[in-house]
Every structure is written in structure tokens, then in C-alpha cells.
Design an enzyme around this catalytic site. Structure first.
Site, PDB file in Angstrom:
ATOM      1  N   MET A  33      45.376  47.083  34.642  1.00 60.65           N
ATOM      2  CA  MET A  33      45.419  47.972  33.489  1.00 60.65           C
ATOM      3  C   MET A  33      45.199  49.421  33.909  1.00 60.65           C
ATOM      4  O   MET A  33      44.859  50.276  33.090  1.00 60.65           O
ATOM      5  CB  MET A  33      44.396  47.554  32.429  1.00 60.65           C
ATOM      6  CG  MET A  33      44.707  46.217  31.787  1.00 60.65           C
ATOM      7  SD  MET A  33      44.029  46.009  30.118  1.00 60.65           S
ATOM      8  CE  MET A  33      42.278  46.226  30.412  1.00 60.65           C
ATOM      9  N   GLY A  34      45.397  49.702  35.209  1.00 60.67           N
ATOM     10  CA  GLY A  34      45.241  51.068  35.680  1.00 60.67           C
ATOM     11  C   GLY A  34      43.792  51.441  35.907  1.00 60.67           C
ATOM     12  O   GLY A  34      42.920  50.582  36.057  1.00 60.67           O
ATOM     13  N   HIS A  40      40.971  47.174  43.117  1.00 61.95           N
ATOM     14  CA  HIS A  40      42.406  46.985  42.925  1.00 61.95           C
ATOM     15  C   HIS A  40      43.166  47.151  44.238  1.00 61.95           C
ATOM     16  O   HIS A  40      44.095  46.394  44.538  1.00 61.95           O
ATOM     17  CB  HIS A  40      42.953  48.001  41.912  1.00 61.95           C
ATOM     18  CG  HIS A  40      42.399  47.875  40.541  1.00 61.95           C
ATOM     19  ND1 HIS A  40      41.500  48.790  40.022  1.00 61.95           N
ATOM     20  CD2 HIS A  40      42.608  46.960  39.563  1.00 61.95           C
ATOM     21  CE1 HIS A  40      41.192  48.444  38.782  1.00 61.95           C
ATOM     22  NE2 HIS A  40      41.839  47.336  38.477  1.00 61.95           N
ATOM     23  N   GLN A  64      44.673  42.105  24.175  1.00 61.99           N
ATOM     24  CA  GLN A  64      43.428  41.504  24.640  1.00 61.99           C
ATOM     25  C   GLN A  64      42.201  42.294  24.205  1.00 61.99           C
ATOM     26  O   GLN A  64      41.084  41.965  24.593  1.00 61.99           O
ATOM     27  CB  GLN A  64      43.447  41.334  26.161  1.00 61.99           C
ATOM     28  CG  GLN A  64      43.416  42.619  26.964  1.00 61.99           C
ATOM     29  CD  GLN A  64      43.727  42.365  28.429  1.00 61.99           C
ATOM     30  OE1 GLN A  64      44.831  41.944  28.782  1.00 61.99           O
ATOM     31  NE2 GLN A  64      42.753  42.614  29.286  1.00 61.99           N
ATOM     32  N   GLU A 151      38.391  38.010  41.831  1.00 58.43           N
ATOM     33  CA  GLU A 151      37.390  37.043  41.388  1.00 58.43           C
ATOM     34  C   GLU A 151      36.318  37.669  40.503  1.00 58.43           C
ATOM     35  O   GLU A 151      35.528  36.946  39.896  1.00 58.43           O
ATOM     36  CB  GLU A 151      36.734  36.375  42.597  1.00 58.43           C
ATOM     37  CG  GLU A 151      37.660  35.422  43.332  1.00 58.43           C
ATOM     38  CD  GLU A 151      36.949  34.649  44.428  1.00 58.43           C
ATOM     39  OE1 GLU A 151      35.777  34.979  44.728  1.00 58.43           O
ATOM     40  OE2 GLU A 151      37.572  33.720  44.982  1.00 58.43           O
ATOM     41  N   LYS A 152      36.283  38.992  40.408  1.00 61.32           N
ATOM     42  CA  LYS A 152      35.300  39.614  39.511  1.00 61.32           C
ATOM     43  C   LYS A 152      35.483  39.121  38.090  1.00 61.32           C
ATOM     44  O   LYS A 152      34.519  38.811  37.394  1.00 61.32           O
ATOM     45  CB  LYS A 152      35.438  41.146  39.577  1.00 61.32           C
ATOM     46  CG  LYS A 152      34.189  41.884  39.126  1.00 61.32           C
ATOM     47  CD  LYS A 152      34.189  42.385  37.733  1.00 61.32           C
ATOM     48  CE  LYS A 152      35.268  43.316  37.340  1.00 61.32           C
ATOM     49  NZ  LYS A 152      35.069  43.727  35.906  1.00 61.32           N
ATOM     50  N   GLN A 156      38.925  34.683  33.848  1.00 66.77           N
ATOM     51  CA  GLN A 156      40.329  35.071  33.709  1.00 66.77           C
ATOM     52  C   GLN A 156      41.178  34.467  34.825  1.00 66.77           C
ATOM     53  O   GLN A 156      42.285  33.964  34.570  1.00 66.77           O
ATOM     54  CB  GLN A 156      40.449  36.594  33.732  1.00 66.77           C
ATOM     55  CG  GLN A 156      41.877  37.117  33.746  1.00 66.77           C
ATOM     56  CD  GLN A 156      41.919  38.630  33.721  1.00 66.77           C
ATOM     57  OE1 GLN A 156      41.791  39.226  32.658  1.00 66.77           O
ATOM     58  NE2 GLN A 156      42.073  39.250  34.867  1.00 66.77           N
ATOM     59  N   ARG A 190      35.336  50.148  34.053  1.00 64.58           N
ATOM     60  CA  ARG A 190      34.350  50.514  33.034  1.00 64.58           C
ATOM     61  C   ARG A 190      33.072  51.104  33.629  1.00 64.58           C
ATOM     62  O   ARG A 190      32.246  51.634  32.895  1.00 64.58           O
ATOM     63  CB  ARG A 190      34.038  49.301  32.150  1.00 64.58           C
ATOM     64  CG  ARG A 190      35.198  48.937  31.217  1.00 64.58           C
ATOM     65  CD  ARG A 190      34.805  47.858  30.234  1.00 64.58           C
ATOM     66  NE  ARG A 190      35.819  47.657  29.216  1.00 64.58           N
ATOM     67  CZ  ARG A 190      36.819  46.774  29.286  1.00 64.58           C
ATOM     68  NH1 ARG A 190      36.931  46.021  30.364  1.00 64.58           N
ATOM     69  NH2 ARG A 190      37.694  46.666  28.300  1.00 64.58           N
TER      70      ARG A 190
END
Length: 283
Positions: A33-34, A40, A64, A151-152, A156, A190
Site C-alpha cells: 500500500m506504499g 518492503h 480493507q 510475516e509481520k 494476512q 504506521r
């Protein structure tokens, strides 16, 4: 060092992939999601170990996010992201708009059971429906040989694996280790919301989880160990604990001693919600 090619339509994406396929090249994909960070970029490097070409999708997926969540505030910084991708060696950035991903009349949703039960779903009931739908679309649009997820976001990752197994999607899903800062905090877009004092508290999350996981591995009572971890997080300065739970690594069913496990947690610092997970050793 040049930036990756940028395409924002399904047609443009597939045209480039056709050229690569014609040349016999394997293709990997990293959905994001940037607001890219080292976590990443580590996924891109892993992708390029498995394929000659790497696509990174950048799409803040509205389906989501619940109405009360931070869709409008979610960081968007495409120019910086492209610079980061150039450093990592990505070949193509796929940057569709909402209208390209969800055109007028779009009416399909994908619901995955199994590992989606509980944990995040107890607090974000529509989250995995949105994740499963957008991931299925991305994988069908690009048809990569492999796709890499961190894996964080462990639940998901399990949901994506279930999705691909159940729908026979011909893509290998690779789970990549969580990248952490020097203090053990899992890297997350975040984290940018946190002030310095909050960062100091956030860095206790992984420490407390590892202590609880070690206690479980040593034979501690499961409810006692997870309850103690929750109390320790509150004492460290977290304002609210959504969950601290031990689950089996593959299915995310409740953990049984002697099986491979994961200890997963979600906790709040002010308006910022952090998630993390650690392995529960069975040795």
C-alpha cells in the site's frame, strides 16, 4: 540507477508482462500500500532471488478499511516510494487508481474462512474480505510466478495462502521474515504516526511478546502467559490491548503444546494500532 517503469492500468501491466514472458523470464510480485520502508524493500530483494523481474504494486485499498479507520490519513508518497524501489532493483511499479481496481458496477467480494477466524477479524470484521478481494485481483491481473508477503502481517499471510490453495491460483506464496529496527520494533508504515515517547513504548511490544513466547515454550500455562503479557503491555504504556493469543503456525487454530506456534498481538498507542507476532519454539 533509474526508477522502475510505472503503469497504472491492467492493460499496461499485462502488456509489459507479456514481453517478459516472451523472453522466458520469471515474474515476482510484491503487493503493498506504499509508504515503503526497509521491510518492503526486503521483500523486493527476496522476490528478485526467485525471479528475473519484480513488480511492486502500490495501492491503498479502500475495501480493507472500516469507516472509522485511517484511510484518508494513510501515508501516500509515490515519488519517494519510486526512489526506494530504484534502490531495491524493482522493475515495475503498478499504481492503479480506485477506479481501475473497482470500476463502476463492481460487485464481487471474496470471503476466506479458516485462518481468518478471530484475532484481526474480531476487531476489523470486513478487513480480510477486502484483503482477499484485492490480492486475488492483483494476482489475476499480473499472474506472477511468485508473490512475497511479510510475516509481520502473519494472519494476512495465512489468509493469502488459504486463498491461493482454495482457488488453485498458480502462484507460489513466499513468507518473508519481519524486518525490525535496532530496538526490535517491527517496521510498519504506521510507525510514522508515533512520536518519540510513543516509539519508546512501542519498542517494548516485541520484548514482551518474546518473553511470553519463551514462557510458553518452557511449559507455562497459556492463559497465564498471555494474560501476563497483556498486563505487561499496559504497564509499559500501551493504552488498550485487542489481543495476545497463541495460535498454530499454519492453520491459526488455537495452539497446542508440541505444535509449531505463533504468539500474535495487537495493541494501541493513542490512535495508532500496532500488530506483531513471534515464533513459539517447540524444541
Amino acid at each position: 540507477m533509474s526508477r522502475p517503469l510505472v503503469v497504472d492500468t491492467v492493460a499496461g501491466l499485462r502488456a509489459r508482462i507479456r514481453d517478459w514472458r516472451r523472453d522466458g523470464l520469471r515474474v515476482a510480485m510484491v503487493p503493498t500500500m506504499g509508504a515503503l520502508h526497509e521491510g518492503h524493500l526486503s521483500l523486493v530483494r527476496i522476490a528478485l532471488e526467485r525471479a528475473e523481474r519484480c513488480i511492486v504494486s502500490i495501492f491503498v485499498n479502500p475495501t480493507q478499511f472500516a469507516p472509522s479507520e485511517d484511510l484518508d490519513k494513510y501515508p501516500r508518497q509515490l515519488a519517494r516510494d519510486l526512489d526506494q524501489l530504484a534502490l531495491a532493483g524493482a522493475d515495475l511499479a503498478y499504481t492503479p487508481g480506485v477506479g481501475e481496481m473497482y470500476p463502476a458496477g463492481f460487485a464481487t467480494k471474496i470471503s476466506v474462512g479458516g485462518p481468518s477466524a478471530g484475532l484481526e477479524s474480531d476487531f476489523r470484521p470486513t478487513f480480510f474480505e477486502g484483503v482477499a478481494t484485492v490480492v486475488a485481483k492483483l494476482l489475476l491481473q499480473a499472474s506472477p510466478d511468485v508473490a512475497v508477503f511479510g510475516e509481520k502481517d502473519y494472519q494476512q499471510l495465512c489468509v493469502v495462502r488459504q486463498l491461493c490453495r482454495d482457488l488453485n491460483l498458480p502462484v507460489e506464496i513466499i513468507g518473508a521474515p519481519t524486518i525490525r529496527d535496532a530496538h526490535g520494533l517491527a517496521m510498519s508504515s504506521r510507525n510514522a504516526y508515533l512520536g518519540e515517547a510513543e516509539l519508546q513504548i512501542a519498542r517494548r511490544l516485541n520484548v514482551i511478546l518474546r518473553k511470553a513466547a519463551a514462557a510458553l515454550a518452557a511449559g507455562a500455562d497459556q492463559n497465564g502467559a498471555t494474560g501476563e503479557a497483556s498486563r505487561a503491555l499496559l504497564a509499559a504504556g500501551f493504552h488498550k490491548i485487542d489481543y495476545v493469543e497463541a495460535r498454530e503456525s499454519r492453520t491459526l487454530t488455537p495452539w497446542r503444546r508440541g505444535h509449531e506456534g505463533r504468539l500474535l498481538a495487537a495493541a494501541w498507542l493513542g490512535k495508532t494500532r500496532l500488530i506483531d507476532n513471534v515464533d513459539v519454539s517447540t524444541s
